[in-house]
Motif scaffolding. Structure first.
Motif, PDB file in Angstrom:
ATOM      1  N   ARG A  97       0.848  -1.181   0.000  1.00 53.08           N
ATOM      2  CA  ARG A  97       0.000   0.000   0.000  1.00 53.08           C
ATOM      3  C   ARG A  97       0.886   1.233   0.000  1.00 53.08           C
ATOM      4  O   ARG A  97       1.680   1.430   0.908  1.00 53.08           O
ATOM      5  N   GLY A 100      -0.931   8.191   0.206  1.00 51.56           N
ATOM      6  CA  GLY A 100      -1.680   9.090  -0.647  1.00 51.56           C
ATOM      7  C   GLY A 100      -0.811  10.203  -1.207  1.00 51.56           C
ATOM      8  O   GLY A 100       0.249  10.525  -0.661  1.00 51.56           O
ATOM      9  N   ARG A 135     -11.002   4.540  -9.718  1.00 48.69           N
ATOM     10  CA  ARG A 135      -9.969   4.840  -8.726  1.00 48.69           C
ATOM     11  C   ARG A 135      -8.724   3.998  -8.969  1.00 48.69           C
ATOM     12  O   ARG A 135      -7.591   4.453  -8.769  1.00 48.69           O
ATOM     13  N   ALA A 136      -8.917   2.766  -9.404  1.00 47.50           N
ATOM     14  CA  ALA A 136      -7.773   1.889  -9.655  1.00 47.50           C
ATOM     15  C   ALA A 136      -6.921   2.405 -10.811  1.00 47.50           C
ATOM     16  O   ALA A 136      -5.688   2.357 -10.762  1.00 47.50           O
ATOM     17  N   GLN A 139      -4.965   5.227  -9.540  1.00 43.62           N
ATOM     18  CA  GLN A 139      -3.885   4.759  -8.673  1.00 43.62           C
ATOM     19  C   GLN A 139      -2.683   4.307  -9.490  1.00 43.62           C
ATOM     20  O   GLN A 139      -1.529   4.549  -9.103  1.00 43.62           O
ATOM     21  N   LEU A 142      -0.756   7.432 -10.491  1.00 45.93           N
ATOM     22  CA  LEU A 142       0.008   8.000  -9.376  1.00 45.93           C
ATOM     23  C   LEU A 142       1.137   7.071  -8.943  1.00 45.93           C
ATOM     24  O   LEU A 142       2.205   7.543  -8.526  1.00 45.93           O
ATOM     25  N   ASN A 143       0.928   5.758  -9.040  1.00 43.68           N
ATOM     26  CA  ASN A 143       2.014   4.824  -8.736  1.00 43.68           C
ATOM     27  C   ASN A 143       3.177   5.019  -9.697  1.00 43.68           C
ATOM     28  O   ASN A 143       4.346   5.052  -9.292  1.00 43.68           O
ATOM     29  N   MET A 196      -8.301  11.627  -5.596  1.00 44.26           N
ATOM     30  CA  MET A 196      -6.982  10.993  -5.618  1.00 44.26           C
ATOM     31  C   MET A 196      -5.868  12.025  -5.474  1.00 44.26           C
ATOM     32  O   MET A 196      -4.842  11.748  -4.843  1.00 44.26           O
ATOM     33  N   VAL A 201      -6.512   6.842  -1.678  1.00 44.88           N
ATOM     34  CA  VAL A 201      -5.763   5.677  -2.148  1.00 44.88           C
ATOM     35  C   VAL A 201      -6.748   4.569  -2.486  1.00 44.88           C
ATOM     36  O   VAL A 201      -7.759   4.390  -1.799  1.00 44.88           O
ATOM     37  N   GLU A 202      -6.468   3.834  -3.554  1.00 50.49           N
ATOM     38  CA  GLU A 202      -7.253   2.643  -3.876  1.00 50.49           C
ATOM     39  C   GLU A 202      -6.427   1.425  -3.480  1.00 50.49           C
ATOM     40  O   GLU A 202      -5.547   0.978  -4.224  1.00 50.49           O
ATOM     41  N   THR A 207       0.468  -1.682  -5.472  1.00 44.65           N
ATOM     42  CA  THR A 207       1.522  -1.005  -6.233  1.00 44.65           C
ATOM     43  C   THR A 207       1.435  -1.300  -7.726  1.00 44.65           C
ATOM     44  O   THR A 207       2.452  -1.331  -8.424  1.00 44.65           O
TER      45      THR A 207
END
Length: 348
Positions: A97, A100, A135-136, A139, A142-143, A196, A201-202, A207
């Protein structure tokens, strides 16, 4: 460790181990020694330890090539792809995880640009997916932004490769941007992007740095670690340390901008996609082959092929009658006598 060294130094001074004249020089050298030792040994407090991992440039290049070139080839498409994707096992790896992300000031132009880029990614990639699926996707963006294998900005990640033959997010280079967004789905996508960028965070995708729709099977799906499927999207992470939480320690580079796009080029690509597909003709063949044709290769099954030596023609009745009479005469002359007699008797 630092406190222990300082205590030892104080005890040494208290015991008279140095004269006042030497104290200043000795104290200065001791301070330098203590600071250097702290950098070498590190802080004993785990909460202050550096969580990031370093990667060699060769490792970063390898990671970037995992979904490029031949690895980007689609092995299967359609309904059979869903069956094949289901056979790929979920990796037995820690989900991880990441924290944020909320580093961009909301009142800045950088934020407005980042919000536009992230909203576009969510909308064009997952407009009809459930909220969790939207959201995924965010994510993943952003990852990537915090991973050494990708640009360190939201817009940089979303538009990576837009000027090259292969872009990371296909909507940036396939003409999709020319289509006017649907109001409801755009509003939903923007709301997810705002959340986000405010630190949401989703956790279900951990990761993850990759995903694809379940109706295709790209070659790279077999080289990454499958995490989860949400809606029609299947999410993956890098295997090993590059996919662990420690690899996502990169910082935002402080700059966001939506790149300028050659919309004339995109318009041409979109028109090419929508244009009717011309039938592919075999060289020298003027009749387009059809799957419904059931005939020998040398026969056109009732459809005229002008490249063949055979031509459709209506025979002359007089000539046809003469040929028929000649055939009868020839057969009669060559037939055995007893055969002709038996045939005559049968007729009587």
């Amino acid at each position: 460790m630092t406190g222990q060294v300082a205590s030892m130094a104080k005890a040494w001074r208290d015991s008279g181990g140095a004269t006042p004249g030497r104290m200043a020089l000795g104290g200065g050298l001791l301070t330098v020694f203590i600071v250097a030792l702290a950098f070498v040994i590190g802080s004993p407090d785990p909460s202050r330890a550096e969580s990031g991992i370093s990667m060699r440039s060769s490792e970063v290049a390898r990671l970037k090539n995992l979904d490029q070139g031949a690895q980007a080839e689609l092995l299967i498409e359609g309904s059979s792809a869903q069956e094949r994707n289901a056979l790929i096992p979920t990796a037995d790896l820690p989900l991880g995880r990441v924290s944020g992300f909320s580093a961009i000031p909301r009142s800045s132009q950088q934020y407005r640009s980042a919000l536009t880029c992230l909203t576009q990614a969510i909308y064009y990639e997952a407009a009809n997916e459930p909220v969790q699926g939207k959201r995924a996707v965010a994510q993943v963006v952003l990852n990537r932004m915090r991973h050494p294998a990708y640009p360190n900005s939201v817009c940089g990640v979303v538009y990576e490769g837009v000027y090259r033959p292969v872009c990371q997010f296909s909507f940036t280079c396939d003409g999709a941007l020319l289509r006017k967004p649907m109001a409801r789905q755009w509003g939903e996508s923007k709301a997810v992007a705002e959340a986000m960028l405010a630190g949401a965070v989703e956790p279900s995708v951990g990761t993850a740095t990759h995903y694809h729709a379940d109706y295709v099977v790209p070659r790279w799906a077999f080289t990454l670690a499958k995490i989860e499927q949400i809606g029609t999207h299947i999410f993956y992470r890098f295997p090993g340390r590059p996919g662990g939480v420690g690899a996502f320690s990169g910082r935002w580079n402080g700059y966001e901008a939506v790149p300028s796009i050659d919309f004339d080029r995109l318009r041409g690509m979109l028109e090419a996609d929508l244009a009717p597909i011309e039938p592919e003709l075999t060289p020298g063949l003027t009749v387009t082959p059809l799957v419904t044709d059931r005939h020998a290769p040398s026969d056109v099954g009732g459809r005229i092929d002008t490249t063949k030596s055979w031509r459709l023609s209506i025979p002359d009745p007089v000539a046809a009658s003469g040929a028929y009479s000649a055939a009868r005469s020839n057969q009669g002359e060559n037939a055995p006598a007893h055969a002709v007699t038996e045939a005559g008797e049968a007729a009587q």
